[in-house]
Design a protein around this motif. Structure first.
Motif, PDB file in Angstrom:
ATOM      1  N   GLY A   1       5.283  10.043  18.633  1.00 47.96           N
ATOM      2  CA  GLY A   1       5.429   9.664  17.101  1.00 47.96           C
ATOM      3  C   GLY A   1       6.724   9.884  16.443  1.00 47.96           C
ATOM      4  N   SER A   2       7.621  10.443  17.058  1.00 46.29           N
ATOM      5  CA  SER A   2       9.051  10.856  16.697  1.00 46.29           C
ATOM      6  C   SER A   2       9.892   9.790  17.035  1.00 46.29           C
ATOM      7  N   PHE A   3       9.778   9.088  18.113  1.00 44.98           N
ATOM      8  CA  PHE A   3      10.444   7.780  18.516  1.00 44.98           C
ATOM      9  C   PHE A   3      10.003   6.433  18.587  1.00 44.98           C
ATOM     10  N   ALA A   4       8.840   6.360  18.362  1.00 44.44           N
ATOM     11  CA  ALA A   4       7.906   5.017  18.532  1.00 44.44           C
ATOM     12  C   ALA A   4       8.721   4.034  17.454  1.00 44.44           C
ATOM     13  N   ASP A   5       8.687   2.819  17.775  1.00 43.05           N
ATOM     14  CA  ASP A   5       9.173   1.883  16.757  1.00 43.05           C
ATOM     15  C   ASP A   5       8.106   1.345  15.791  1.00 43.05           C
TER      16      ASP A   5
ATOM     17  N   GLN B   1       9.469   2.373  12.416  1.00 47.59           N
ATOM     18  CA  GLN B   1      10.249   3.384  12.442  1.00 47.59           C
ATOM     19  C   GLN B   1      11.469   3.190  11.303  1.00 47.59           C
ATOM     20  N   GLY B   2      11.653   4.118  10.474  1.00 46.99           N
ATOM     21  CA  GLY B   2      12.805   4.101   9.502  1.00 46.99           C
ATOM     22  C   GLY B   2      12.375   3.881   8.099  1.00 46.99           C
ATOM     23  N   THR B   3      11.013   3.573   8.094  1.00 46.52           N
ATOM     24  CA  THR B   3      10.405   3.528   6.564  1.00 46.52           C
ATOM     25  C   THR B   3      10.531   4.594   5.811  1.00 46.52           C
ATOM     26  N   GLU B   4      10.932   4.464   4.556  1.00 44.43           N
ATOM     27  CA  GLU B   4      11.395   5.584   3.746  1.00 44.43           C
ATOM     28  C   GLU B   4      10.015   6.279   3.485  1.00 44.43           C
ATOM     29  N   GLY B   5      10.276   7.610   3.633  1.00 47.00           N
ATOM     30  CA  GLY B   5       9.108   8.338   3.230  1.00 47.00           C
ATOM     31  C   GLY B   5       8.267   8.944   4.355  1.00 47.00           C
ATOM     32  N   MET B   6       8.590   8.278   5.475  1.00 43.53           N
ATOM     33  CA  MET B   6       7.882   8.648   6.828  1.00 43.53           C
ATOM     34  C   MET B   6       8.744   9.549   7.618  1.00 43.53           C
ATOM     35  N   SER B   7       8.334  10.752   7.711  1.00 45.34           N
ATOM     36  CA  SER B   7       9.390  11.649   8.716  1.00 45.34           C
ATOM     37  C   SER B   7       8.288  12.189   9.903  1.00 45.34           C
ATOM     38  N   ALA B   8       9.084  12.723  10.950  1.00 50.56           N
ATOM     39  CA  ALA B   8       8.439  12.997  11.945  1.00 50.56           C
ATOM     40  C   ALA B   8       8.967  14.203  12.658  1.00 50.56           C
ATOM     41  N   VAL B   9       8.345  15.277  13.027  1.00 50.98           N
ATOM     42  CA  VAL B   9       9.069  16.526  13.761  1.00 50.98           C
ATOM     43  C   VAL B   9       8.140  16.561  14.979  1.00 50.98           C
ATOM     44  N   ASP B  10       8.995  16.896  16.203  1.00 51.98           N
ATOM     45  CA  ASP B  10       8.097  17.357  17.316  1.00 51.98           C
ATOM     46  C   ASP B  10       7.618  18.713  17.316  1.00 51.98           C
ATOM     47  N   LEU B  11       6.380  18.954  17.591  1.00 56.93           N
ATOM     48  CA  LEU B  11       5.835  20.137  18.057  1.00 56.93           C
ATOM     49  C   LEU B  11       6.248  20.829  19.093  1.00 56.93           C
TER      50      LEU B  11
ATOM     51  N   TRP C   1       0.882  -1.239  -0.047  1.00 54.34           N
ATOM     52  CA  TRP C   1       0.146   0.023  -0.051  1.00 54.34           C
ATOM     53  C   TRP C   1       0.891   1.147   0.049  1.00 54.34           C
ATOM     54  N   VAL C   2       0.388   2.405  -0.788  1.00 59.35           N
ATOM     55  CA  VAL C   2       1.204   3.517  -0.697  1.00 59.35           C
ATOM     56  C   VAL C   2       0.601   4.525   0.135  1.00 59.35           C
ATOM     57  N   LEU C   3       0.904   5.023   1.188  1.00 62.75           N
ATOM     58  CA  LEU C   3       0.280   6.066   1.737  1.00 62.75           C
ATOM     59  C   LEU C   3       0.796   7.481   1.744  1.00 62.75           C
ATOM     60  N   ASN C   4      -0.079   8.622   1.612  1.00 64.31           N
ATOM     61  CA  ASN C   4       0.453   9.904   1.553  1.00 64.31           C
ATOM     62  C   ASN C   4      -0.490  10.518   2.405  1.00 64.31           C
ATOM     63  N   GLY C   5      -0.044  11.677   3.187  1.00 61.06           N
ATOM     64  CA  GLY C   5      -0.813  12.558   4.073  1.00 61.06           C
ATOM     65  C   GLY C   5       0.137  12.994   5.101  1.00 61.06           C
ATOM     66  N   GLN C   6      -0.562  13.391   6.003  1.00 59.58           N
ATOM     67  CA  GLN C   6      -0.043  14.279   7.294  1.00 59.58           C
ATOM     68  C   GLN C   6      -0.583  13.898   8.443  1.00 59.58           C
ATOM     69  N   LYS C   7      -0.175  13.697   9.675  1.00 62.31           N
ATOM     70  CA  LYS C   7      -0.773  13.423  11.047  1.00 62.31           C
ATOM     71  C   LYS C   7      -0.269  14.231  12.089  1.00 62.31           C
ATOM     72  N   LYS C   8      -1.125  14.677  13.075  1.00 60.09           N
ATOM     73  CA  LYS C   8      -0.664  15.847  13.988  1.00 60.09           C
ATOM     74  C   LYS C   8      -0.867  15.605  15.310  1.00 60.09           C
ATOM     75  N   TRP C   9      -0.111  15.959  16.260  1.00 60.91           N
ATOM     76  CA  TRP C   9      -0.217  15.761  17.744  1.00 60.91           C
ATOM     77  C   TRP C   9      -0.222  14.105  18.058  1.00 60.91           C
TER      78      TRP C   9
ATOM     79  N   VAL D   1       4.431  15.912  14.195  1.00 61.86           N
ATOM     80  CA  VAL D   1       3.590  15.930  13.058  1.00 61.86           C
ATOM     81  C   VAL D   1       4.674  15.120  12.336  1.00 61.86           C
ATOM     82  N   ILE D   2       3.649  14.030  11.820  1.00 62.11           N
ATOM     83  CA  ILE D   2       4.466  13.039  10.698  1.00 62.11           C
ATOM     84  C   ILE D   2       3.845  13.254   9.291  1.00 62.11           C
ATOM     85  N   THR D   3       4.637  13.137   8.517  1.00 65.31           N
ATOM     86  CA  THR D   3       4.580  13.428   7.251  1.00 65.31           C
ATOM     87  C   THR D   3       4.661  11.942   6.491  1.00 65.31           C
ATOM     88  N   LEU D   4       3.895  11.594   5.599  1.00 64.69           N
ATOM     89  CA  LEU D   4       3.856  10.350   4.814  1.00 64.69           C
ATOM     90  C   LEU D   4       3.932  10.818   3.060  1.00 64.69           C
ATOM     91  N   GLU D   5       5.113  10.338   2.619  1.00 65.62           N
ATOM     92  CA  GLU D   5       5.334  10.813   1.157  1.00 65.62           C
ATOM     93  C   GLU D   5       5.419   9.457   0.343  1.00 65.62           C
TER      94      GLU D   5
END
Length: 392
Positions: free
Chosen positions: A172-176, A197-207, A160-168, A220-224
């Motif tokens: 999220g930034s350190f979960a396995d 964690q570490g899957t290509e295209g997923m990035s997380a930045v702490d609020l 499956w190919v996921l695209n979008g963003q999650k917030k709060w 904030v998790i970004t899925l590209e």
């Protein structure tokens, strides 16, 4: 047990637990008092989670308390709620961390995963060797997430190919393992995916610059174009109704956490009232101070009794969404009131972290809003009692 702790359970609700479960609850309390209390203000100020406490939490064996099998202890919803209360009494950020990992993430696995998936992930999550996160809320979708989910999932062969963003997203930034809820572009169904964690295209930045639950690292998790194998799709999640099953289970825990936040502020205020001297005597001897303490205790006791009955209904398999919503709405309102009175009792000292109550005042604002705002929970209960839906 300290005198403050004893008086905050004024109706002796702990007596509803058997001896083994009471002993576990007391171990949780002792852990929070000895391992968390001395350091939490420092981490709260730095907006960091004290990850060094995770092995100690793991030793308590409380991850996924109310779930059975795959390493989870299979205890009652009542004990699970009281543990959430006890964690929050020590620090609401730690309670939230455990609620996300042991409630939302592990709950998604227990309720929506296949047997193979449960065997693959849950034992390590129960041992807290793998930490989980839960990605549902989005930058533009909070209360309306059931209808407004914008993160998409597109089937592409055996992936499956996921695209979008999650917030709060707590942890999220350190979960396995991050549970991502997305809408299938073909069927419009909401599906769940375990993204490692570490899957290509997923990035997380702490609020940054939060004023509440600062020790919780919300991302904030970004899925590209994130590719997730079919074997990582939660096999028993076939629509938002399955997502809602997870939320229903954890909403009761949030209500208990609100009681714990109020208890923590009350106990610090009670202790302060016995130590602070004005006009030549402890302020605990003043009538207006005693009035504030009794108001706080009344709120805590009433909310705890409400949550206790909710947990009993949950254990009996009879809890409804509306009942969970009422407990969450009422308990968080009473919490907000209680922590304010605790701050008031301390005067100016109430806003100093060294006296702890200010942390509870700030953290209460987050508990008041997450996992269903007061307004939305009110409308859920209102629909149940009037038969008329008022949610737009």
């Amino acid at each position: 047990m300290t005198e403050a702790t004893a008086t905050s359970d004024f109706y002796d609700l702990e007596a509803l637990l058997d001896e083994e479960d009471r002993a576990l609850l007391h171990r949780v309390r002792a852990f929070m008092d000895t391992e968390v209390q001395p350091i939490i203000n420092e981490y709260w100020t730095r907006a960091e989670f004290p990850r060094q406490i995770i092995p100690g939490l793991a030793e308590l064996g409380i991850a996924g308390t109310q779930f059975s099998g795959y390493g989870s202890p299979g205890k009652s919803a009542l004990l699970d709620g009281m543990i959430a209360m006890e964690l929050s009494r020590g620090d609401p950020s730690v309670s939230t961390f455990m609620g996300v990992h042991g409630g939302l993430a592990m709950g998604s696995m227990h309720l929506c995963a296949s047997e193979e998936q449960k065997e693959r992930w849950l034992p390590a999550m129960a041992r807290m060797e793998l930490i989980g996160a839960f990605g549902l809320t989005e930058p533009d979708s909070g209360s309306d997430v059931a209808r407004g989910l914008r993160t998409t999932a597109r089937r592409d062969g055996d992936a499956w190919v996921l695209n979008g963003q999650k917030k709060w997203i707590g942890n999220g930034s350190f979960a396995d393992l991050v549970i991502i809820w997305a809408q299938d572009v073909d069927t419009q169904r909401v599906l769940g995916f375990v993204v490692e964690q570490g899957t290509e295209g997923m990035s997380a930045v702490d609020l940054e610059d939060k004023i509440a639950l600062r020790a919780v690292q919300n991302a904030v998790i970004t899925l590209e174009d994130v590719r997730v194998p079919e074997e990582n799709r939660l096999q028993e999640a076939n629509g938002f109704k399955d997502t809602a099953k997870v939320l229903r289970t954890t909403r009761a825990g949030v209500a208990w956490s609100a009681v714990g936040c109020a208890r923590g502020a009350y106990e610090h205020a009670l202790r302060y009232a016995g130590e602070r001297t004005q006009f030549g005597k402890p302020i605990a001897s003043f009538q207006l101070v005693q009035d504030l303490l009794v108001r706080m205790l009344g709120n805590i006791t009433a909310s705890a009794a409400l949550c206790m009955r909710l947990s009993q209904l949950q254990d009996a398999g009879r809890m409804t969404d509306e009942q969970a919503s009422l407990a969450k709405a009422v308990s968080t309102v009473r919490m907000r009131e209680t922590v304010g009175w605790a701050r008031e009792l301390m005067g100016g000292n109430g806003i100093l972290l060294e006296h702890d109550v200010g942390r509870f005042v700030a953290d209460a604002e987050a508990i008041y809003s997450y996992e269903g705002t007061r307004e939305v929970n009110t409308l859920i209960v209102g629909r149940a009692i009037t038969g008329v839906g008022a949610i737009v």
